[in-house]
Write an enzyme that holds these catalytic residues in place. Sequence first.
Site, PDB file in Angstrom:
ATOM      1  CB  THR A   1       9.177  -3.998   7.881  1.00 15.55           C
ATOM      2  OG1 THR A   1       9.004  -4.924   8.886  1.00 15.55           O
ATOM      3  CG2 THR A   1       9.392  -2.815   8.484  1.00 15.55           C
TER       4      THR A   1
ATOM      5  N   GLY B   1       5.048  -5.375   3.867  1.00 14.91           N
ATOM      6  CA  GLY B   1       3.700  -5.184   3.849  1.00 14.91           C
ATOM      7  C   GLY B   1       3.162  -5.390   2.469  1.00 14.91           C
TER       8      GLY B   1
ATOM      9  CE1 TYR C   1      11.156 -17.672  10.284  1.00 14.51           C
ATOM     10  CE2 TYR C   1       9.970 -19.421  11.718  1.00 14.51           C
ATOM     11  CZ  TYR C   1       9.834 -18.358  10.944  1.00 14.51           C
ATOM     12  OH  TYR C   1       8.770 -17.447  10.925  1.00 14.51           O
TER      13      TYR C   1
ATOM     14  N   GLY D   1       1.219 -11.488   2.158  1.00 14.49           N
ATOM     15  CA  GLY D   1       0.938 -12.148   3.385  1.00 14.49           C
ATOM     16  C   GLY D   1       0.431 -11.448   4.346  1.00 14.49           C
ATOM     17  CB  ILE D   2       1.532 -11.990   8.119  1.00 16.04           C
ATOM     18  CG1 ILE D   2       0.967 -13.361   8.184  1.00 16.04           C
ATOM     19  CG2 ILE D   2       1.062 -11.126   9.458  1.00 16.04           C
ATOM     20  CD1 ILE D   2       2.113 -14.223   9.051  1.00 16.04           C
ATOM     21  N   GLY D   3       1.859  -9.300   6.653  1.00 12.89           N
ATOM     22  CA  GLY D   3       2.001  -7.576   6.618  1.00 12.89           C
ATOM     23  C   GLY D   3       1.046  -6.958   5.841  1.00 12.89           C
TER      24      GLY D   3
END
Length: 254
Positions: free
Chosen positions: A11, A13, A149, A16-18
């Site tokens: 999710t 995606g 957060y 960034g990191i995804g």
Amino acid sequence: MQLKGKVALITGGSAGIGFGTAKRFLEEGATVYITGRRAEKLQEAVDRLGNGAHYIVADVGSKAKMTHVAEVIAEEQGRLDVVFCNAGIGHYIKFESITENDIDRVFNTNFKGTIFTIQCVLPILAEGASIILNTSMTEDIGLPDFCIYAAAKSAVKSLIYSLTTDFRDKKIRVNAVAPGVVPTEAASGELGRTAEEEARKQKQRALIAPLGRLGTVEDIAAAVTFLASDEASYITGSELTVDGGMTRVFAGRL
Ligand SMILES: NC(=O)c1ccc[n+]([C@@H]2O[C@H](COP(=O)([O-])OP(=O)(O)OC[C@H]3O[C@@H](n4cnc5c(N)ncnc54)[C@H](OP(=O)(O)O)[C@@H]3O)[C@@H](O)[C@H]2O)c1
């Protein structure tokens, strides 16, 4: 080829990191589905990722949309082996200024989104599947102005323990990766918007002394790939911190 033949969902995606993890998963032989809210960003991402990458537009905060994601994967692949619950948003705000909307927005994406993702794909998860949650080093250190957060990510972290128990009949492993500071588009936006936030970023960078650099999406993708793979088949209910040593060595010294 650590993930050869596996079907994976990531999710958030498209960036960034995804996105970095999708790229690595594909290199390791997986078929990868990415999600996000913006179709054009997803199309762009899939074009860059190439063969084996698919996208479905879905907000993780919507159970109906995540049900659709599971239906598409079920129809096209028949099962799912790896889920990386990555979609999330950061939010710096002074405690005195927090509104109901701030809390709802952060919890909707980070916590509710994680619950809905897992709930919707559960029926198509293969026996022995791997779920990886994206938490954060902020759960363990008192970063200023980041309490909603940190609380939302702490709630996400608690799921690795509860769900490891809940899903034991299907031997589904549930772990988390807790990134440190990774300058993705979102993190840079949050951290670099004002002079005050830029100063905070400089301070954070100075504190990652053990390895002396900020994290990269490739650092996080490598850890997620390990947890997704059969190499981690005896690891469940664990959070793997990938922060260059920042949390443990400099906790509380901001
Ligand atoms: N970067 C860091 O320093 C850091 C540190 C610790 C933890 N994390 C965690 O890592 C995860 C990814 O962060 P990132 O820095 O890579 O962020 P990013 O670069 O902003 O990427 C976020 C991705 O999530 C998608 N997204 C956002 N809200 C969504 C929603 N409601 N439903 C579906 N997709 C959504 C975005 O696409 P759309 O906007 O098109 O939906 C985008 O693809 C987050 O959970 C974050 O909390 C990041």
